[in-house]
Design a protein around this motif. Structure first.
Motif, short mmCIF file in Angstrom:
data_model
loop_
_atom_site.label_atom_id
_atom_site.label_comp_id
_atom_site.label_asym_id
_atom_site.label_seq_id
_atom_site.Cartn_x
_atom_site.Cartn_y
_atom_site.Cartn_z
N ILE A 52 0.63 -1.05 0.03
CA ILE A 52 -0.05 -0.16 0.17
C ILE A 52 0.86 1.41 -0.05
CG2 ILE A 52 -1.77 1.41 1.13
CD1 ILE A 52 -2.89 -1.43 2.11
N ALA A 53 1.94 1.26 0.89
CA ALA A 53 2.82 2.49 1.03
C ALA A 53 3.55 2.65 -0.24
CB ALA A 53 3.87 2.26 2.02
N ARG A 54 3.99 1.42 -1.27
CA ARG A 54 4.65 1.41 -2.26
C ARG A 54 3.60 2.32 -3.44
NH1 ARG A 54 6.54 -3.48 -1.95
NH2 ARG A 54 8.78 -3.46 -1.00
N PHE A 55 2.18 1.81 -3.15
CA PHE A 55 1.26 2.40 -4.05
C PHE A 55 0.80 3.84 -3.92
CE2 PHE A 55 -3.13 3.38 -5.18
CZ PHE A 55 -3.31 3.32 -6.67
N LEU A 56 0.95 4.31 -2.73
CA LEU A 56 0.64 5.62 -2.32
C LEU A 56 1.79 6.37 -2.68
CD1 LEU A 56 -0.66 5.44 1.35
CD2 LEU A 56 -2.04 5.77 -0.79
N PHE A 92 -18.62 15.08 3.18
CA PHE A 92 -18.17 13.91 3.21
C PHE A 92 -16.76 13.71 2.32
CE2 PHE A 92 -19.39 9.68 0.94
CZ PHE A 92 -19.00 8.79 2.20
N LEU A 93 -16.69 14.55 1.47
CA LEU A 93 -15.31 14.41 0.58
C LEU A 93 -14.29 14.65 1.65
CD1 LEU A 93 -13.43 14.06 -1.85
CD2 LEU A 93 -13.93 16.26 -2.31
N THR A 94 -14.35 15.53 2.45
CA THR A 94 -13.26 15.96 3.46
C THR A 94 -12.94 14.90 4.52
OG1 THR A 94 -13.95 18.38 3.53
CG2 THR A 94 -12.63 17.89 5.08
N LEU A 95 -14.19 14.12 4.77
CA LEU A 95 -14.12 13.08 5.71
C LEU A 95 -13.36 11.84 5.18
CD1 LEU A 95 -14.90 11.87 8.49
CD2 LEU A 95 -17.08 11.10 7.24
N ALA A 96 -13.74 11.43 4.05
CA ALA A 96 -12.79 10.49 3.06
C ALA A 96 -11.65 10.64 2.99
CB ALA A 96 -13.75 10.26 1.96
N LEU A 97 -11.30 12.04 2.52
CA LEU A 97 -9.67 12.24 2.43
C LEU A 97 -9.09 12.39 3.95
CD1 LEU A 97 -9.84 15.25 -0.09
CD2 LEU A 97 -9.06 12.80 -0.44
N SER A 98 -9.56 12.63 4.96
CA SER A 98 -9.17 12.69 6.12
C SER A 98 -8.96 11.14 6.61
CB SER A 98 -9.59 13.39 7.18
OG SER A 98 -11.06 13.08 7.49
N GLN A 100 -8.54 8.78 4.69
CA GLN A 100 -7.64 7.95 3.99
C GLN A 100 -6.22 8.29 4.27
OE1 GLN A 100 -5.75 10.16 1.43
NE2 GLN A 100 -4.41 8.55 0.76
N ALA A 101 -5.80 9.74 4.85
CA ALA A 101 -4.75 10.03 5.44
C ALA A 101 -4.32 9.51 6.76
CB ALA A 101 -4.76 11.75 5.36
N SER A 102 -5.47 9.36 7.32
CA SER A 102 -5.26 8.78 8.82
C SER A 102 -4.93 7.24 8.88
CB SER A 102 -6.42 8.76 9.60
OG SER A 102 -7.46 8.13 9.14
N TYR A 103 -5.27 6.58 7.72
CA TYR A 103 -4.71 5.09 7.57
C TYR A 103 -3.35 5.20 6.71
CZ TYR A 103 -8.51 2.63 9.60
OH TYR A 103 -9.52 2.05 10.48
#
Length: 198
Positions: A52-56, A92-98, A100-103
């Motif tokens: 996942i980190a490589r893909f990110l 909802f977009l802000t929640l999804a992006l945060s 994603q960033a938290s994981y």
């Protein structure tokens, strides 16, 4: 005296001090404990986090994320009102992006930790290999020095040739000087050598 002490330890209650508790037997496996949380393989989880980190960290992820955000915003602005699922402040977009960033951050840190561990092992192996190479080089240097010292005392082919040539010249000079004194060459007086030897 020691067996009595062990007997008294066995009779003590479970709440006794650590010094008086009986020791766990090392020749038997521990009984399995039931856990409330599910168990997972840390290596498999680490490999997944690295993938996942490589893909990110690729440009492909940035492009796909940009496309998804643009489509999300365009859909929620241009679509009919009853088909919009995230109105203008795009909460909802802000929640999804945060989310994603938290994981993404812990996964990236986990992948970096695994890479650091691998680098540490590789550096340790390289250090040991360098130590072995240095030891081998020092050993070979000592051996070459010993061989040079030994060869310094051994006669070489060129030295033996030069010594033999010097001896041949000396013998030739002696034989020529001896015949000059006699005034006879060996071909003219073949018995001269035998008479001299007698």
């Amino acid at each position: 005296m020691a067996p009595e002490r062990e007997i008294t330890r066995e009779r003590l209650p479970a709440g006794a001090s650590a010094a008086t508790r009986p020791r766990a037997r090392l020749d038997q496996p521990r009984p399995s404990r039931r856990r409330l949380l599910p168990e997972w393989d840390p290596e498999a989880f680490g490999r997944l986090s690295e993938r996942i980190a490589r893909f990110l960290g690729t440009g492909r992820f940035i492009v796909w994320m940009t496309i998804v955000i643009i489509l999300w915003v365009l859909w929620n602005i241009a679509a009919p009102r009853h088909l919009r699922f995230d109105e203008y402040p795009f909460i909802f977009l802000t929640l999804a992006l945060s989310l994603q960033a938290s994981y993404a951050a812990p996964l990236i840190l986990l992948a970096q930790n695994r890479q650091d561990d691998r680098d540490r092992v590789n550096l340790e192996q390289d250090r040991k290999q360098n130590e072995r190479s240095i030891a081998d080089t020092e050993y070979l240097t000592r051996e070459i020095a010993a061989l040079r010292m030994g060869l310094g005392e051994v006669a070489t082919r060129d030295w033996i040739r030069s010594e033999l040539q010097d001896l041949v010249k000396e013998l030739e000079e002696r034989s020529v000087d001896g015949h000059r004194r006699d005034g006879v060459f060996p071909a003219e007086h073949p018995r001269g050598r035998d008479m001299d030897d007698r």
